[in-house]
Every structure is written in C-alpha cells, then in structure tokens.
Design a protein around this motif. Structure first.
Motif, PDB file in Angstrom:
ATOM      1  N   UNK A  40       0.833  -1.206   0.000  1.00 15.89           N
ATOM      2  CA  UNK A  40       0.000   0.000   0.000  1.00 15.89           C
ATOM      3  C   UNK A  40       0.868   1.256   0.000  1.00 15.89           C
ATOM      4  N   UNK A  41       1.937   1.262   0.822  1.00 19.57           N
ATOM      5  CA  UNK A  41       2.844   2.414   0.822  1.00 19.57           C
ATOM      6  C   UNK A  41       3.404   2.642  -0.574  1.00 19.57           C
ATOM      7  N   UNK A  42       3.792   1.546  -1.200  1.00 17.07           N
ATOM      8  CA  UNK A  42       4.401   1.650  -2.535  1.00 17.07           C
ATOM      9  C   UNK A  42       3.397   2.210  -3.540  1.00 17.07           C
ATOM     10  N   UNK A  43       2.182   1.710  -3.485  1.00 16.06           N
ATOM     11  CA  UNK A  43       1.176   2.159  -4.444  1.00 16.06           C
ATOM     12  C   UNK A  43       0.822   3.633  -4.220  1.00 16.06           C
ATOM     13  N   UNK A  44       0.762   4.048  -2.960  1.00 17.24           N
ATOM     14  CA  UNK A  44       0.408   5.423  -2.645  1.00 17.24           C
ATOM     15  C   UNK A  44       1.596   6.375  -2.740  1.00 17.24           C
ATOM     16  N   UNK A  45       2.809   5.832  -2.737  1.00 15.34           N
ATOM     17  CA  UNK A  45       3.995   6.672  -2.755  1.00 15.34           C
ATOM     18  C   UNK A  45       4.207   7.421  -1.466  1.00 15.34           C
ATOM     19  N   UNK A  46       3.761   6.830  -0.348  1.00 16.83           N
ATOM     20  CA  UNK A  46       3.899   7.458   0.953  1.00 16.83           C
ATOM     21  C   UNK A  46       4.320   6.407   1.974  1.00 16.83           C
ATOM     22  N   UNK A  87      15.798  -5.106   3.591  1.00 16.24           N
ATOM     23  CA  UNK A  87      15.533  -4.979   2.166  1.00 16.24           C
ATOM     24  C   UNK A  87      14.725  -6.153   1.627  1.00 16.24           C
ATOM     25  N   UNK A  88      14.709  -7.254   2.351  1.00 20.87           N
ATOM     26  CA  UNK A  88      13.785  -8.323   1.985  1.00 20.87           C
ATOM     27  C   UNK A  88      12.345  -7.843   2.142  1.00 20.87           C
ATOM     28  N   UNK A  89      12.138  -6.904   3.058  1.00 17.20           N
ATOM     29  CA  UNK A  89      10.832  -6.259   3.159  1.00 17.20           C
ATOM     30  C   UNK A  89      10.641  -5.241   2.059  1.00 17.20           C
ATOM     31  N   UNK A  90      11.573  -4.307   1.952  1.00 14.43           N
ATOM     32  CA  UNK A  90      11.543  -3.317   0.878  1.00 14.43           C
ATOM     33  C   UNK A  90      12.831  -2.511   0.925  1.00 14.43           C
ATOM     34  N   UNK A  91      13.316  -2.108  -0.246  1.00  9.87           N
ATOM     35  CA  UNK A  91      14.528  -1.297  -0.309  1.00  9.87           C
ATOM     36  C   UNK A  91      14.352   0.021   0.429  1.00  9.87           C
ATOM     37  N   UNK A  92      13.123   0.530   0.491  1.00 11.79           N
ATOM     38  CA  UNK A  92      12.878   1.768   1.205  1.00 11.79           C
ATOM     39  C   UNK A  92      13.135   1.647   2.688  1.00 11.79           C
ATOM     40  N   UNK A 168      17.207  11.156   0.440  1.00 13.83           N
ATOM     41  CA  UNK A 168      16.307  10.313   1.216  1.00 13.83           C
ATOM     42  C   UNK A 168      16.074  10.921   2.591  1.00 13.83           C
ATOM     43  N   UNK A 169      14.818  10.919   3.028  1.00 16.48           N
ATOM     44  CA  UNK A 169      14.365  11.426   4.333  1.00 16.48           C
ATOM     45  C   UNK A 169      14.270  12.950   4.397  1.00 16.48           C
ATOM     46  N   UNK A 170      14.725  13.685   3.375  1.00 20.15           N
ATOM     47  CA  UNK A 170      14.778  15.142   3.469  1.00 20.15           C
ATOM     48  C   UNK A 170      13.444  15.787   3.858  1.00 20.15           C
ATOM     49  N   UNK A 171      12.308  15.387   3.272  1.00 14.50           N
ATOM     50  CA  UNK A 171      11.064  16.088   3.588  1.00 14.50           C
ATOM     51  C   UNK A 171      10.620  15.963   5.051  1.00 14.50           C
ATOM     52  N   UNK A 172      11.131  14.960   5.767  1.00 16.63           N
ATOM     53  CA  UNK A 172      10.709  14.767   7.157  1.00 16.63           C
ATOM     54  C   UNK A 172      11.871  14.923   8.127  1.00 16.63           C
ATOM     55  N   UNK A 173      13.044  15.283   7.634  1.00 20.58           N
ATOM     56  CA  UNK A 173      14.247  15.286   8.472  1.00 20.58           C
ATOM     57  C   UNK A 173      14.254  16.461   9.446  1.00 20.58           C
ATOM     58  N   UNK A 174      14.919  16.232  10.575  1.00 23.54           N
ATOM     59  CA  UNK A 174      15.167  17.280  11.560  1.00 23.54           C
ATOM     60  C   UNK A 174      16.535  17.910  11.368  1.00 23.54           C
ATOM     61  N   UNK A 175      17.470  17.149  10.803  1.00 22.15           N
ATOM     62  CA  UNK A 175      18.830  17.649  10.569  1.00 22.15           C
ATOM     63  C   UNK A 175      19.345  17.082   9.255  1.00 22.15           C
ATOM     64  N   UNK A 176      20.059  17.922   8.532  1.00 22.60           N
ATOM     65  CA  UNK A 176      20.709  17.479   7.295  1.00 22.60           C
ATOM     66  C   UNK A 176      22.215  17.675   7.444  1.00 22.60           C
ATOM     67  N   UNK A 177      22.963  16.647   7.090  1.00 24.65           N
ATOM     68  CA  UNK A 177      24.408  16.804   6.963  1.00 24.65           C
ATOM     69  C   UNK A 177      24.646  17.268   5.532  1.00 24.65           C
ATOM     70  N   UNK A 178      25.003  18.545   5.388  1.00 21.03           N
ATOM     71  CA  UNK A 178      25.136  19.176   4.078  1.00 21.03           C
ATOM     72  C   UNK A 178      26.610  19.406   3.772  1.00 21.03           C
ATOM     73  N   UNK A 211       8.202   3.433  -1.625  1.00 21.32           N
ATOM     74  CA  UNK A 211       7.986   3.341  -0.177  1.00 21.32           C
ATOM     75  C   UNK A 211       9.174   3.951   0.559  1.00 21.32           C
ATOM     76  N   UNK A 212       9.603   5.093   0.084  1.00 20.00           N
ATOM     77  CA  UNK A 212      10.727   5.821   0.657  1.00 20.00           C
ATOM     78  C   UNK A 212      10.477   7.304   0.423  1.00 20.00           C
ATOM     79  N   UNK A 213      10.868   8.129   1.374  1.00 24.87           N
ATOM     80  CA  UNK A 213      10.630   9.566   1.297  1.00 24.87           C
ATOM     81  C   UNK A 213      11.862  10.246   0.697  1.00 24.87           C
ATOM     82  N   UNK A 214      11.694  10.855  -0.469  1.00 29.33           N
ATOM     83  CA  UNK A 214      12.802  11.449  -1.210  1.00 29.33           C
ATOM     84  C   UNK A 214      12.529  12.923  -1.436  1.00 29.33           C
ATOM     85  N   UNK A 215      13.566  13.756  -1.317  1.00 30.46           N
ATOM     86  CA  UNK A 215      13.311  15.176  -1.475  1.00 30.46           C
ATOM     87  C   UNK A 215      14.453  15.972  -2.058  1.00 30.46           C
ATOM     88  N   UNK A 216      14.157  17.233  -2.284  1.00 27.32           N
ATOM     89  CA  UNK A 216      15.121  18.234  -2.714  1.00 27.32           C
ATOM     90  C   UNK A 216      15.309  19.229  -1.574  1.00 27.32           C
TER      91      UNK A 216
END
Length: 388
Positions: A40-46, A87-92, A168-178, A211-216
């Motif tokens: 379901x996560x995969x189909x919804x993209x969330x 990853x046997x569950x999902x790569x995300x 990966x994780x950018x849209x929900x992250x609290x800290x970014x190592x930039x 099924x992974x959160x990806x961002x800019x």
C-alpha cells in the motif's frame, strides 16, 4: 524435500549464534511492521517514516554499528544481516536505516564536535530525530567534487547557498548533513531543517523506491553559527568515507530483495500448474531457479567476506565497490528472472517481485552507479584513474 535458497550451501553455519539472533529479531520487525503495509505504501507513494524509525529504534537498528550515544555497537556482519532482512521487506526500509545510521549519524559520529554528537546522536538512535545526507545535487551526482553548493564566511557565521537533490528522508528530516564548497575546500555542516532559508520539497512521480521519502533541499542564504561546521570533516574524502559505510550496507541489502524474490518464485512455481503439473517440474523453470540460487549464494559469501574484513578493520573502499557492483547487479537479474516465473502475476502488487525489481533499479544507481564502481575497480587494478 526442498531446500530454501540460502540453505543450499548451509551459510548459517558461518555465523555465530549472536549474529543469527540479531537476524531473527530484524526479520520479526520486518514481518510485523513492513510486510503487512508496504504494498500500500508503494502504491500510494507514501511511507510513515517517523513511525517506522521509532519501531526500528526499539530494537537498536538506527546507527546500530556505531558505539556510544545510545547506539548498539553491533558488528559489521550483524549490521549487514539487518540490512538484508530490511531490504527483503523493501529497499525503502533499508534506505531509511542506511541513511539515518550510515550517512547522517556516521558523519556526525566520525566528524562532528562533542556538542553536535550530544545534541543529535542520542535522539537519532532513539528515532526521535530523523537525519538526511545532502551531497548529490541536481547537476552533480557521480562527480561530487564539482558541487555547486557554497559556504562562505560572514563574520563568525557561515552562509550556505545551493541545492541538493534525491535526498532520502529530506522532507521529514530534523537535521541534514550538508556538504558545501568553501574557500578551503569541501566541508560538512549539521543543518537543522527548521533554519530560516532551508526548504525541503518532496519528489513525487517516482516509478521506483516509492515506499521511501525522497526530497530536494534548497539552501537560500542559510545563516549558520560556526558551531554548525563538522570540525573534523575536511575535503571530499570525508563524505566519500560516509558513502563507503552506506555502500557496505547495500552489499547485503540487495541480497534481501533477491532472496525475497526467489522465495516468492519458488513458492509460486510449486503451486502453479500448467499442462497438468506444477511449473517447478519443468526444466526451464528449474534452470532459472538454480541460476538465481547460485548467484544469491555467491553474493552472500562475498558480502560475508567483506563483513569479516570490516570487523577486522581492513576493508578497503574498492572492495566495497566490488560488493556493491556485483550484488546489486545480480540481485536485479534475479528479481527480473523471478518475475518471469510468475508470468502475468509477476506484475501484480499481490507479489513483491516486481516491486523489488523496480526498487533495485534505483539501488543500482544511487551511492555510486555501476559505471563508477567499475572505474573504482579499474583504478585499483591499473593504478590509473579513468574518471575524466
């Protein structure tokens, strides 16, 4: 009597009881919290990143191979087994853990100040803070040395400007190592994502790793105190060492997608009947299954060898490149082959195989494309860098 793929060579005999116990715990977490929902996560993209992170934290998965600050301090092999089960569950799911622990947490743990470690690592290990790793840019992927993001001094502060992509994780992250270019070279910064001038936009319309959160990440003259700089991170070697950590997890993780695909194909072939008997009884199907099982075994032995070297402190980056190149390439081939065994049902979300194959297309690309790893290996063999 039938044999499951990784029982073919009895590879469990190569592990300690502690390693097998850790594997069993992670497998149970994946069975309870990933498998029932991932289609379901995969189909919804969330995907509920924070909820998953807290569940993973309960069994010590976040930064599990790091020491101190609430981290489990597990061995490299144990961490590899965890990546395989995730990853046997999902790569995300594996990507979430990998980016949190092997990229964001590892960067702070290895290169950060005591204050940065105390502020972030315990919260990240507990799943209360999410991290991301800002290296890739829209125009600079395989060539991070050409990054456009800049950090300039303004008094005692730093001003960051630029952008990072496919984070990966950018849209929900609290800290970014930039990672940014300064007048003294490449430097790393721990950037709280609520800092004025920082914007994270989620990437939509993905056909893989859904099924992974990806961002800019957009950095618009972001003002940071001097204390935000990772004091021990100097030059491109620093972020590349973080990538080596994460790539090691991929060496194992890709095998999880392959194993799950092969298990599914075996079960399906044993019950699907054509021409009056199970398709597992046909020579062409058995040849596909046998080839996949052999490549899975070989990849596992390679991953285990690299893991033992990591635990001995002698693993080299080009050896990780061998593992990432081979195991992702073969895992993708296994998933594609297993899809053919399922026939038309292979494209249905009722089965995980097509999802694994699509995800592995991303895994093939991120954290070093196959072409880059071929060149890393080529340089190790010839002593000549052929990157440009």
């Amino acid at each position: 009597m039938t044999t499951r793929p990784l029982d073919l060579l009895d590879v469990d005999a190569l592990h300690s009881q502690e390693e097998l116990a850790i594997r069993a715990v992670v497998r149970r977490v994946v069975d309870d919290h990933v498998r029932p929902n991932v289609a379901e996560w995969y189909e919804q993209g969330q995907v509920p990143v924070r909820d998953l992170a807290r569940e993973f934290a309960k069994v010590g998965l976040l930064g599990m191979h790091l020491h101190g600050y609430g981290c489990a301090g597990a061995s490299a092999v144990a961490y590899g087994l965890a990546c395989l089960e995730l990853e046997a569950g999902d790569s995300g799911a594996r990507s979430l853990v990998s980016v949190q622990g092997s990229l964001a947490m590892f960067a702070i743990w290895k290169f950060g100040s005591d204050e940065q470690k105390d502020e972030w690592l315990p919260r990240m290990a507990a799943g209360d803070a999410i991290g991301c790793f800002g290296l890739t840019e829209p125009d600079h992927g395989s060539d991070p040395a050409s990054m456009s993001t800049r950090a300039r001094r303004d008094g005692s502060d730093w001003i960051l400007s630029g952008g990072k992509m496919w984070i990966t994780n950018a849209p929900v992250a609290d800290v970014a190592v930039v990672w940014a270019r300064t007048e003294d070279g490449i430097s790393g910064f721990a950037v709280p994502m609520d800092t004025p001038g920082v914007t994270a936009r989620e990437v939509h319309h993905k056909l893989s790793l859904r099924a992974s959160c990806t961002g800019e990440i957009v950095l618009d003259d972001v003002r940071l105190p001097a204390s935000a700089q990772l004091p021990a991170a100097r030059g491109l070697k620093a972020p590349l060492s973080c990538l080596t950590e994460a790539r090691y997890g991929i060496v194992w993780g890709a095998l999880g997608a392959a194993r799950d695909s092969l298990h599914t194909a075996l079960d399906y072939a044993g019950t699907r009947e054509q021409f009056g008997r199970p398709i597992a009884g046909f020579q062409l199907t058995q040849a596909k299954l046998a080839d996949a099982a052999v490549e899975l075994q070989k990849g596992y032995l390679l991953a285990l060898h690299l893991g033992r070297r990591a635990d001995q402190g002698v693993l080299r980056p080009e050896q990780v490149s061998v593992g990432k190149l081979n195991n992702v390439r073969e895992a993708l081939a296994i998933a594609r082959q297993c899809r053919t065994i399922l026939g038309a049902n292979g494209i249905s979300a009722e089965y995980p195989v097509m999802r694994h194959a699509a995800n592995l297309e991303t895994v093939l690309t991120y954290e070093g494309t196959s072409e880059i790893h071929l060149l890393v290996i080529g340089q190790a063999l010839t002593g000549i860098a052929a990157f440009s």
